[in-house]
Design a protein around this motif. Structure first.
Motif: not given
Ligand code: IPM
Ligand code: MG
Length: 375
Positions: A41-47
């Protein structure tokens, strides 16, 4: 692979914030990595920074760019905001203002705060085990109206050393009705009972609240049970007999108080997750922010002793409500229960005979339990 078979892109904005926020969020990142590594399960993550961390960096607790990122994301995960370093600042420039702006701009009017007593932790509750065993209640707090946002507000100088402070408690019928609907919809999938909480004995907003909730109930959810309770009585009933409640729906201020109280029934604020939801769009998708109910706990920040479970359970609420990944959420919740059953405890839920562990070691243990479950 045809477009419709491509795995959905899940855009996730992470806002670690202040105090213990970054260290508890770090453990959730490890679980997210596990999900993508082991389950695909890929998430496109921005922090991005928020609260005091953002003030130090950009001069404001929520920059426009971060707000844009939040609006563009499928879901937002927040750690915590605030700390003594920024305490002297005016309200509109404090860390908390960033969180309030985020809630308002994303129109997250329904705040879901479940208080669930996990069997392994029944002794961590300050109440007697027989009062809280198997407790499972849900507080639905109105989040974008009421006295935290009402105008006029401010502190006026009256001269001669006298000052006058004003805040305004204000609700419209549609604000009450939409949050009541969320509460009824949740109750329909749980214990079928809603208790609406206000102070109709002394406040007009309470009278309006009670009338509108009653109307939504009669028009749309007549099969469910609706009761009403004054907020002070509810505070008392929560410690006298908390299991009488299924879903509690209440305004912003009372919900803030009662949810901290309900959280403590479970043994620790460190265990309580929350979800804040907006209205569904045409495709049925809601804007959503997930955050632990606990604050930034500056007194223990940076010491690797905070409990990461509230934030992790906030993430599993995200998997359920925003990404329709109930099986994955169940697996993570189960891993948490396994670890607690095994006796591992962060300081906030420590009790005699259990093994005290750090934030990181709790994260390690949960990952190990996930590995084991996955076989
Ligand atoms: C909460 C917190 C916030 C609130 C603060 C940090 C602004 O107490 O989420 O309950 O009062 O809503
Ligand atoms: Mg609060």
């Amino acid at each position: 692979m045809p477009a419709h078979e491509m795995p959905a892109q899940r855009k996730l904005l992470i806002l670690p914030g202040d105090g213990i926020g970054p260290e508890v969020v770090r453990q959730v990142r490890r679980v997210i990595d596990w999900l993508s590594r082991r389950r695909g399960f890929a998430f496109v993550i921005e922090e991005r920074p928020v609260g005091g961390a953002a003030i130090d960096l950009d001069g404001v607790p929520l920059s426009d760019a971060t707000l844009e990122a939040a609006l563009a994301a499928d879901a937002v995960l927040l750690g915590a905001v605030g700390g003594p370093k920024w305490d002297g600042m005016p309200f509109d420039r404090r860390p908390e203002a960033g969180l309030l702006r985020l809630r308002r701009e994303l129109a997250l009017f329904a705040n879901l705060r479940p208080a669930i007593v996990i069997d392994a932790l029944v002794d961590a509750s300050p109440l007697k085990p027989e009062l809280v065993r198997a407790l499972d209640l849900m507080i639905v707090r109105e989040l974008t109206g009421g006295v935290y946002f009402g105008e006029p507000r401010g502190i006026a100088d009256l001269g001669d050393g006298e000052r006058r402070a004003v805040n305004t408690q204000v609700y419209t019928s549609s604000e009450v009705r939409r949050v009541a609907r969320v509460a009824f919809e949740l109750a329909a999938r749980r214990g079928k009972r809603v208790c609406s909480v206000e102070k109709a004995n002394v406040m007009e907003t309470g009278v309006l609240w009670r009338e509108e909730v009653t109307r939504v109930h009669a028009d749309e959810f007549p099969a469910l049970e609706l009761t009403h309770m004054y907020a002070d009585n509810c505070a008392m009933q929560l410690v006298r007999n908390p299991r009488q409640f299924d879903v509690i729906v209440t305004d912003n201020l009372f919900g803030d108080m009662l949810s901290d109280e309900a959280a403590m029934l479970t043994g620790s604020l460190g265990m309580l997750p929350s979800a804040s939801l907006g209205a569904p769009d045409a495709a049925g998708r809601r804007r959503a922010l997930y955050e632990p109910v606990h604050g930034s706990a500056p007194d223990i920040a940076g010491r690797d002793i905070a409990n990461p479970i509230a934030t992790l359970l906030s993430f599993t609420m995200m998997l359920r409500y925003s990404f329709d990944l109930a099986a994955e959420a169940d697996a993570i919740d189960a891993a948490v229960h396994t670890v607690l059953k095994g006796g591992m405890r962060t300081a906030d839920i420590m009790s005699p005979g259990m093994a005290r562990c750090s934030t990181t070691v709790m994260g390690d243990a949960i990952l190990r339990a996930l590995d084991k479950q996955a076989g």
